[in-house]
Design a protein around this motif. Structure first.
Motif, PDB file in Angstrom:
ATOM      1  N   LEU A  40      13.001  12.688  10.129  1.00 16.48           N
ATOM      2  CA  LEU A  40      11.985  13.031   9.131  1.00 16.48           C
ATOM      3  C   LEU A  40      11.178  11.794   8.747  1.00 16.48           C
ATOM      4  O   LEU A  40       9.949  11.865   8.611  1.00 16.48           O
ATOM      5  CB  LEU A  40      12.651  13.631   7.892  1.00 16.48           C
ATOM      6  N   GLN A  41      11.850  10.655   8.592  1.00 13.04           N
ATOM      7  CA  GLN A  41      11.116   9.435   8.257  1.00 13.04           C
ATOM      8  C   GLN A  41      10.188   9.021   9.390  1.00 13.04           C
ATOM      9  O   GLN A  41       9.075   8.523   9.149  1.00 13.04           O
ATOM     10  CB  GLN A  41      12.096   8.294   7.935  1.00 13.04           C
ATOM     11  N   MET A  57       5.495  15.235   1.607  1.00 10.82           N
ATOM     12  CA  MET A  57       5.924  13.853   1.421  1.00 10.82           C
ATOM     13  C   MET A  57       5.781  13.428  -0.040  1.00 10.82           C
ATOM     14  O   MET A  57       4.706  13.583  -0.617  1.00 10.82           O
ATOM     15  CB  MET A  57       5.089  12.926   2.316  1.00 10.82           C
ATOM     16  N   PRO A  58       6.825  12.906  -0.655  1.00  4.35           N
ATOM     17  CA  PRO A  58       6.693  12.405  -2.026  1.00  4.35           C
ATOM     18  C   PRO A  58       5.623  11.327  -2.109  1.00  4.35           C
ATOM     19  O   PRO A  58       5.467  10.510  -1.202  1.00  4.35           O
ATOM     20  CB  PRO A  58       8.085  11.824  -2.320  1.00  4.35           C
ATOM     21  N   ALA A  59       4.871  11.312  -3.209  1.00 10.37           N
ATOM     22  CA  ALA A  59       3.750  10.378  -3.351  1.00 10.37           C
ATOM     23  C   ALA A  59       4.211   8.927  -3.246  1.00 10.37           C
ATOM     24  O   ALA A  59       3.533   8.087  -2.633  1.00 10.37           O
ATOM     25  CB  ALA A  59       3.047  10.616  -4.683  1.00 10.37           C
ATOM     26  N   ALA A  60       5.366   8.608  -3.825  1.00 12.05           N
ATOM     27  CA  ALA A  60       5.856   7.235  -3.785  1.00 12.05           C
ATOM     28  C   ALA A  60       6.171   6.802  -2.349  1.00 12.05           C
ATOM     29  O   ALA A  60       5.875   5.670  -1.950  1.00 12.05           O
ATOM     30  CB  ALA A  60       7.098   7.090  -4.656  1.00 12.05           C
ATOM     31  N   VAL A  61       6.766   7.707  -1.572  1.00  8.07           N
ATOM     32  CA  VAL A  61       7.071   7.403  -0.179  1.00  8.07           C
ATOM     33  C   VAL A  61       5.780   7.220   0.615  1.00  8.07           C
ATOM     34  O   VAL A  61       5.663   6.312   1.453  1.00  8.07           O
ATOM     35  CB  VAL A  61       7.936   8.522   0.444  1.00  8.07           C
ATOM     36  N   GLN A  62       4.799   8.064   0.342  1.00  4.88           N
ATOM     37  CA  GLN A  62       3.526   7.979   1.052  1.00  4.88           C
ATOM     38  C   GLN A  62       2.835   6.637   0.785  1.00  4.88           C
ATOM     39  O   GLN A  62       2.334   5.981   1.711  1.00  4.88           O
ATOM     40  CB  GLN A  62       2.619   9.132   0.635  1.00  4.88           C
ATOM     41  N   ARG A  63       2.815   6.198  -0.480  1.00  3.11           N
ATOM     42  CA  ARG A  63       2.191   4.907  -0.798  1.00  3.11           C
ATOM     43  C   ARG A  63       2.936   3.753  -0.131  1.00  3.11           C
ATOM     44  O   ARG A  63       2.315   2.820   0.395  1.00  3.11           O
ATOM     45  CB  ARG A  63       2.151   4.708  -2.319  1.00  3.11           C
ATOM     46  N   LEU A  64       4.264   3.825  -0.150  1.00  2.00           N
ATOM     47  CA  LEU A  64       5.069   2.781   0.483  1.00  2.00           C
ATOM     48  C   LEU A  64       4.780   2.675   1.967  1.00  2.00           C
ATOM     49  O   LEU A  64       4.600   1.568   2.512  1.00  2.00           O
ATOM     50  CB  LEU A  64       6.556   3.068   0.241  1.00  2.00           C
ATOM     51  N   LEU A  65       4.726   3.812   2.663  1.00  2.00           N
ATOM     52  CA  LEU A  65       4.470   3.809   4.095  1.00  2.00           C
ATOM     53  C   LEU A  65       3.052   3.331   4.416  1.00  2.00           C
ATOM     54  O   LEU A  65       2.832   2.650   5.423  1.00  2.00           O
ATOM     55  CB  LEU A  65       4.708   5.203   4.669  1.00  2.00           C
ATOM     56  N   HIS A  66       2.082   3.660   3.572  1.00  3.52           N
ATOM     57  CA  HIS A  66       0.712   3.183   3.798  1.00  3.52           C
ATOM     58  C   HIS A  66       0.642   1.657   3.664  1.00  3.52           C
ATOM     59  O   HIS A  66      -0.033   0.988   4.465  1.00  3.52           O
ATOM     60  CB  HIS A  66      -0.261   3.844   2.821  1.00  3.52           C
ATOM     61  N   ARG A  67       1.329   1.101   2.671  1.00  5.17           N
ATOM     62  CA  ARG A  67       1.316  -0.366   2.514  1.00  5.17           C
ATOM     63  C   ARG A  67       2.010  -1.040   3.690  1.00  5.17           C
ATOM     64  O   ARG A  67       1.540  -2.067   4.193  1.00  5.17           O
ATOM     65  CB  ARG A  67       1.984  -0.761   1.194  1.00  5.17           C
ATOM     66  N   ARG A  68       3.118  -0.442   4.132  1.00  7.63           N
ATOM     67  CA  ARG A  68       3.815  -1.003   5.283  1.00  7.63           C
ATOM     68  C   ARG A  68       2.945  -0.890   6.535  1.00  7.63           C
ATOM     69  O   ARG A  68       2.886  -1.823   7.353  1.00  7.63           O
ATOM     70  CB  ARG A  68       5.136  -0.257   5.482  1.00  7.63           C
TER      71      ARG A  68
END
Length: 355
Positions: free
Chosen positions: A190-191, A250-261
Motif C-alpha cells: 500500500l505504501q 490517503m491520509p493528508a499527513a501521509v500525502q504531504r510527507l510523501l510529497h516532501r520526500r
C-alpha cells in the motif's frame, strides 16, 4: 420435499415449526433441486464469483458432481465462472488453481481494451460529446470495460461531458472496487502504491523505493504484490483511476510527507525545477517551492512558453504570500506583467527577483 428444504427456505414449512438439523436428507433435496434447475441447460454462468466463500465453492462442485455423476447418461453443461482478478478470497483462489492444475478447469484472463476498441465502444453509445474524450477515457480507465462504462455514466449523470477539461472524476462505483482491492494489500504494498500515486509521471520502481527509503528487495516484493492485484502493470499504474483511488484514500499527513520526500529525491536526480516545486507546494512547504517556481518560469519565458511562464509566476506569487513575503510577491507580479511586453518573445525579460 418442502419440509426437508424448510431450514433453508422457511416459507416452505409450517409457521413456527421447529428448525431441523442440516442432515443428509437436506443435502439430497438440495442436490435434487439443483439437478432439476440444470435440466436441458447447455451453459451455466456464475457471475461475481469473488463473493463466494470457499465453502460455497466446494459445495457447488459437490452438487454439480451429484447432478452429473461420472458415467451418467446426461451431458454435463459447460460452466463459466466470472470474477475480477485479485479479489477472490485466498481459499477461493487456491481452489481455482487446483482445478486448473488437475485439468478440470481452464483459466482465461481477459485483456483490457486498447484505444481503438474503446473508440468503437464509445461510438456505439451514440453520444456525440464522447468522441473527443475517447483517448482520455482509454488512458483513464486502462481499457477496463466496467470502469469505462461507469466513468461515462458518471460524466453523463453529473453533466460533465462539456466540462471535462481537467482530470476526469473518479466514479463512486469504481472507487468502491478499487478501494476494496487496495484494502487487501499488505502495508508495504500500500505504501508503494501511495508513493507511485504521489510521483505519478515521474515515478519508476527505483524512485518509489528511494522515496520510501526501502531496500530494493523489499520494494520488489511489494511491487510484485501490486502487479498480482492488477494495481500496477510493469512500471506504471494499470490506469489513471488507480491514482485517483489511492489519493482519495490517503491520509493528508501521509500525502504531504510523501510529497516532501519526493521533492528531495527528484532534486537529487536533477528533475525539472517546476516539477520539484509542485511537490514542495503539495508537501506544504511554499518557501522551498518559490525559488524553483521562479527558475522554471524564467526558463519558460526565455523559450517563448509565455502561458506556462504566466502560470508559474502566479504559483510563485501565491507561494511568496504564503510565506509572508509581500514585497517579493509584488516584484514577481511586476515581472509577470512584463510577459506582455514586446521583448518577452525574444527572451529579453529582466532576471527573476531574489527571494
Amino acid at each position: 420435499m418442502c419440509e426437508v428444504l424448510s431450514p433453508l427456505v422457511p416459507e416452505l414449512g409450517e409457521a413456527h415449526a421447529p428448525r431441523t438439523q442440516l442432515d443428509g436428507r437436506l443435502l439430497e433435496a438440495v442436490g435434487h433441486v439443483f439437478g432439476l434447475g440444470l435440466r436441458d441447460v447447455d451453459v451455466l454462468t456464475v457471475d461475481d464469483m469473488r463473493y463466494c466463500d470457499l465453502a460455497t465453492i466446494e459445495a457447488g462442485f459437490l452438487l454439480f458432481g451429484s447432478a452429473f455423476p461420472l458415467g451418467g447418461s446426461s451431458g454435463i453443461p459447460h460452466v463459466i465462472c466470472a470474477h475480477r482478478s485479485g479479489e477472490m478470497t485466498p481459499g477461493g483462489e487456491a481452489f481455482i488453481r487446483q482445478q486448473v492444475a488437475e485439468g478440470k478447469a481452464v483459466l482465461i484472463e481477459l485483456e483490457a481494451l486498447d484505444e481503438s476498441f474503446v473508440r468503437r465502444l464509445v461510438g456505439d453509445l451514440d453520444v456525440p460529446e464522447l468522441a473527443a474524450l475517447s483517448p482520455r477515457l482509454a488512458q483513464f480507465t486502462g481499457g477496463n470495460p466496467q470502469f469505462l462504462l461507469e466513468t461515462i455514466r458518471h460524466l453523463i449523470e453529473k453533466d460533465g461531458l462539456h466540462t471535462a477539461t481537467g482530470r476526469l472524476p473518479l466514479p463512486p462505483r469504481v472507487g468502491e472496487v478499487l478501494t476494496r482491492r487496495l484494502q487487501g494489500l499488505s502495508p508495504s504494498a500500500l505504501q508503494a502504491a501511495r508513493a507511485a500515486a504521489v510521483l505519478q509521471s515521474d515515478y519508476s520502481f527505483d524512485l518509489v523505493a528511494e522515496v520510501l527509503g526501502a531496500p530494493l528487495l523489499a520494494a520488489a516484493n511489494a511491487w510484485a504484490e501490486l502487479e498480482a492485484a492488477h494495481i500496477m502493470h510493469e512500471e506504471r499504474c494499470s490506469h489513471d483511476l488507480v491514482y485517483e483511488a489511492v489519493e482519495a484514500g490517503m491520509p493528508a499527513a501521509v500525502q504531504r510527507l510523501l510529497h516532501r520526500r519526493a521533492a528531495r529525491v527528484l532534486s537529487g536526480h536533477r528533475a525539472p525545477p517546476g516539477r520539484v516545486a509542485r511537490h514542495w507546494l503539495s508537501g506544504g512547504d511554499p518557501g522551498r517551492a518559490a525559488p524553483l517556481l521562479l527558475e522554471a518560469a524564467a526558463d519558460a519565458a526565455a523559450t517563448g512558453r509565455l502561458r506556462e511562464a504566466d502560470d508559474l509566476y502566479s504559483l510563485a506569487v501565491s507561494a511568496l504570500i504564503a510565506t509572508g513575503d509581500q514585497e517579493g510577491a509584488q516584484r514577481v507580479q511586476i515581472l509577470q506583467a512584463n510577459l506582455n511586453m514586446p521583448g518577452a518573445l525574444q527572451g529579453e525579460l529582466p532576471p527573476p527577483p531574489a527571494v
